[in-house]
Scaffold this motif. Structure first.
Motif, PDB file in Angstrom:
ATOM      1  N   ASP A 102       0.991  -1.169  -0.078  1.00 10.04           N
ATOM      2  CA  ASP A 102      -0.140  -0.075  -0.100  1.00 10.04           C
ATOM      3  C   ASP A 102       1.086   1.377  -0.096  1.00 10.04           C
ATOM      4  O   ASP A 102       2.017   1.325   0.825  1.00 10.04           O
ATOM      5  N   PRO A 103       0.753   2.226  -0.915  1.00  8.82           N
ATOM      6  CA  PRO A 103       1.592   3.333  -0.944  1.00  8.82           C
ATOM      7  C   PRO A 103       1.632   4.104   0.444  1.00  8.82           C
ATOM      8  O   PRO A 103       2.622   4.711   0.682  1.00  8.82           O
ATOM      9  N   VAL A 104       0.422   4.192   0.950  1.00  8.85           N
ATOM     10  CA  VAL A 104       0.529   5.197   2.025  1.00  8.85           C
ATOM     11  C   VAL A 104       1.339   4.254   3.441  1.00  8.85           C
ATOM     12  O   VAL A 104       2.350   5.029   3.795  1.00  8.85           O
ATOM     13  N   LEU A 105       0.815   3.070   3.493  1.00 11.15           N
ATOM     14  CA  LEU A 105       1.204   2.251   4.610  1.00 11.15           C
ATOM     15  C   LEU A 105       2.864   2.045   4.367  1.00 11.15           C
ATOM     16  O   LEU A 105       3.623   1.859   5.377  1.00 11.15           O
ATOM     17  N   SER A 106       3.116   1.705   3.142  1.00 11.22           N
ATOM     18  CA  SER A 106       4.551   1.481   2.525  1.00 11.22           C
ATOM     19  C   SER A 106       5.229   2.733   2.819  1.00 11.22           C
ATOM     20  O   SER A 106       6.683   2.710   3.508  1.00 11.22           O
ATOM     21  N   ALA A 107       5.041   3.932   2.697  1.00  7.55           N
ATOM     22  CA  ALA A 107       5.676   4.987   2.842  1.00  7.55           C
ATOM     23  C   ALA A 107       5.782   5.551   4.543  1.00  7.55           C
ATOM     24  O   ALA A 107       6.932   5.669   5.022  1.00  7.55           O
ATOM     25  N   TYR A 108       4.864   5.076   5.157  1.00  6.26           N
ATOM     26  CA  TYR A 108       4.939   5.367   6.639  1.00  6.26           C
ATOM     27  C   TYR A 108       5.990   4.144   7.207  1.00  6.26           C
ATOM     28  O   TYR A 108       6.662   4.593   8.090  1.00  6.26           O
ATOM     29  N   TYR A 109       6.074   2.874   6.635  1.00  6.53           N
ATOM     30  CA  TYR A 109       6.980   2.027   7.058  1.00  6.53           C
ATOM     31  C   TYR A 109       8.409   2.677   7.086  1.00  6.53           C
ATOM     32  O   TYR A 109       9.243   2.490   7.570  1.00  6.53           O
ATOM     33  N   GLN A 110       8.547   2.869   5.625  1.00  9.17           N
ATOM     34  CA  GLN A 110      10.067   3.718   5.210  1.00  9.17           C
ATOM     35  C   GLN A 110      10.408   4.448   6.127  1.00  9.17           C
ATOM     36  O   GLN A 110      11.416   4.708   6.419  1.00  9.17           O
ATOM     37  N   LYS A 111       9.314   5.428   6.499  1.00  2.80           N
ATOM     38  CA  LYS A 111       9.722   6.526   7.465  1.00  2.80           C
ATOM     39  C   LYS A 111      10.105   6.117   8.851  1.00  2.80           C
ATOM     40  O   LYS A 111      11.238   6.527   9.461  1.00  2.80           O
ATOM     41  N   LYS A 112       9.516   5.100   9.427  1.00  6.74           N
ATOM     42  CA  LYS A 112       9.760   4.603  10.738  1.00  6.74           C
ATOM     43  C   LYS A 112      11.336   3.865  10.447  1.00  6.74           C
ATOM     44  O   LYS A 112      11.966   3.878  11.594  1.00  6.74           O
ATOM     45  N   ARG A 113      11.484   3.247   9.456  1.00 12.90           N
ATOM     46  CA  ARG A 113      12.836   2.398   9.166  1.00 12.90           C
ATOM     47  C   ARG A 113      14.064   3.573   9.151  1.00 12.90           C
ATOM     48  O   ARG A 113      15.125   3.293   9.701  1.00 12.90           O
ATOM     49  N   SER A 114      13.642   4.756   8.667  1.00 13.66           N
ATOM     50  CA  SER A 114      14.664   5.852   8.249  1.00 13.66           C
ATOM     51  C   SER A 114      14.834   6.382   9.913  1.00 13.66           C
ATOM     52  O   SER A 114      16.011   7.018   9.775  1.00 13.66           O
ATOM     53  N   GLU A 115      13.982   6.191  10.605  1.00 18.75           N
ATOM     54  CA  GLU A 115      14.137   6.776  12.054  1.00 18.75           C
ATOM     55  C   GLU A 115      14.933   5.952  12.981  1.00 18.75           C
ATOM     56  O   GLU A 115      15.183   6.077  14.148  1.00 18.75           O
ATOM     57  N   GLY A 116      15.510   4.772  12.188  1.00 17.46           N
ATOM     58  CA  GLY A 116      16.205   4.013  13.127  1.00 17.46           C
ATOM     59  C   GLY A 116      15.318   2.825  13.791  1.00 17.46           C
ATOM     60  O   GLY A 116      15.921   2.045  14.721  1.00 17.46           O
ATOM     61  N   LYS A 117      14.318   2.543  13.571  1.00 19.27           N
ATOM     62  CA  LYS A 117      13.308   1.765  14.185  1.00 19.27           C
ATOM     63  C   LYS A 117      13.661   0.354  13.413  1.00 19.27           C
ATOM     64  O   LYS A 117      13.924   0.156  12.354  1.00 19.27           O
ATOM     65  N   HIS A 118      13.373  -0.798  14.501  1.00 18.14           N
ATOM     66  CA  HIS A 118      13.541  -2.220  13.852  1.00 18.14           C
ATOM     67  C   HIS A 118      12.676  -2.514  12.985  1.00 18.14           C
ATOM     68  O   HIS A 118      11.478  -1.984  13.063  1.00 18.14           O
ATOM     69  N   HIS A 119      12.676  -3.458  12.159  1.00 16.38           N
ATOM     70  CA  HIS A 119      11.641  -3.744  11.445  1.00 16.38           C
ATOM     71  C   HIS A 119      10.387  -4.092  12.051  1.00 16.38           C
ATOM     72  O   HIS A 119       9.279  -3.744  11.732  1.00 16.38           O
TER      73      HIS A 119
END
Length: 391
Positions: free
Chosen positions: A345-362
């Motif tokens: 999903d484009p919205v949730l995928s972007a949200y996931y990538q944002k969290k990962r870029s913040e250093g969050k674990h998968h």
């Protein structure tokens, strides 16, 4: 108004009847979990309610033990509120004397109802209950198959450790057919090559033949598996394989029945990202009537992915784990859906990538996606409109 508080247990229930002021109208009544017990309670309520006042009944959702009494009282037309034990536990803390006995528990449940400090866990209509039962049973069957597969792998690793490299999926159709007839290197070497080719060719619909048969024979010939008690290992593996095949057949039938039930509901649940008929059935049936949740945060709390609060004096914890209270079935379904949605999903995928870029674990990022997906779920079910992904 007359209020009945019922403390539910496996073999017996304790009930108490109070009025709208909190005054008790009867002593604690202990009844067996049976037809006779239900009739005793119903007759007691009717004998007290001589003025034909509204009757409201409260009971805790203790395991599945509340269901028979609930259904019997529903037949009498009573208003019944089934509450989460967590709500009565928090209410119990308001009392100075916190001694634990069944009559006090029944009174506290009645008080929770009297003060209106609860949200209900009501039984929906029959189709919703059936959908919930079958969805939970499917999860049980899936877990059972997973356990059987782990046991099978453990045994194969001992008698034929090279087997894992022979098939991309040890439990695919071709591999299962082979293991059903021959599962130790000795049995495979004793099998006629033409018979082995026939098994592979039939199970794979022509994709596997002599080359794969020769590869299997070669691996069996060079196997470094154990050479003792092989008959017992072979017997056990073949029994496990038959159980796996049988339960997987049942799961297919279960999913067909779940699909039939799900189609009875006018719901846009399957428009949610990562949600098909199986997960949709779990999510819908575990949530039930969406109107019982005041807002999306209540649904998040019910699912058990809200953060637990750690606070003492002026200290407030900042690294809090999920509370994991509420429905474990709903939590599991939402996480499975989130793992798909996070990459599609484009919205949730972007949200996931944002969290990962913040250093969050998968998995932490997936948890954040699951929480956001619940907010979307609340909106979709409340409005009864399909989810439209944003570009």
């Amino acid at each position: 108004m007359i209020i009945v508080g019922i403390d539910v247990a496996k073999n017996k229930h304790d009930a108490i009847i109070i009025d709208s002021k909190g005054d008790t109208l009867t002593k604690s009544l202990r009844i067996p979990n049976s037809h006779k017990g239900a009739e005793t309670l119903i007759n007691k309520i009717k004998s007290i309610n001589t003025n034909n006042l509204p009757v409201v009944i409260g009971m805790e959702a203790t395991g599945h033990y509340w269901l028979p009494l609930y259904s019997r009282l529903m037949q009498e037309g009573f208003e019944i509120n089934v509450i989460n034990p967590i709500q009565s536990d928090s209410f119990r803390n308001m009392y100075i004397r916190q001694s634990k006995n069944d009559s006090i528990d029944a009174f506290i449940i009645a008080e929770v109802i009297r003060f209106g400090r609860f949200t209900t866990t009501s039984l929906a209509e029959e189709d919703m209950l059936a959908l919930r039962n079958l969805s939970r049973f499917r999860l049980f069957q899936v877990d059972a198959v997973a356990d059987l597969k782990r046991k099978t792998i453990s045994l194969l690793d001992q008698v034929f450790p090279e087997y894992a490299r022979l098939f991309s999926d040890t439990f695919g159709k071709s591999s299962l057919e082979l293991l059903s007839s021959s599962c130790t290197p000795e049995e495979i070497l004793a099998m006629d090559t033409e018979k082995l080719i026939s098994i592979l060719n039939s199970a794979s619909k022509g994709r596997l033949g002599s080359d794969k048969a020769n590869e299997i024979k070669s691996a069996a010939n060079e196997s470094f598996g154990i050479k003792i008690a092989l008959d017992s290992f072979s017997f056990e593996i073949k029994q496990l394989i038959e159980q796996i095949k049988f339960i997987e057949k049942q799961i297919v039938e279960l999913e067909q029945q779940i699909q039939v039930l799900l189609e009875k509901f006018d719901t846009p649940i399957q428009t949610l990202p990562g949600v098909g008929p199986v997960l949709g059935a779990i999510i819908l049936s575990e949530i039930g009537d969406i109107s019982r949740f005041k807002d999306a945060s209540k649904l998040v709390a019910f699912t058990g992915i809200d953060p637990s609060i750690k606070q003492s004096g002026e200290f407030v914890g900042t690294h809090n784990k999920m509370s994991k209270r509420g429905s474990p079935y709903l939590r599991r379904a939402i996480f499975l859906a989130a793992q798909v949605a996070a990459f599609n999903d484009p919205v949730l995928s972007a949200y996931y990538q944002k969290k990962r870029s913040e250093g969050k674990h998968h998995y932490t990022a997936i948890g954040a996606v699951a929480r956001k997906l619940l907010y979307i779920t609340f909106a979709v079910l409340t409005r009864n409109q399909p989810y439209t992904p944003m570009a």
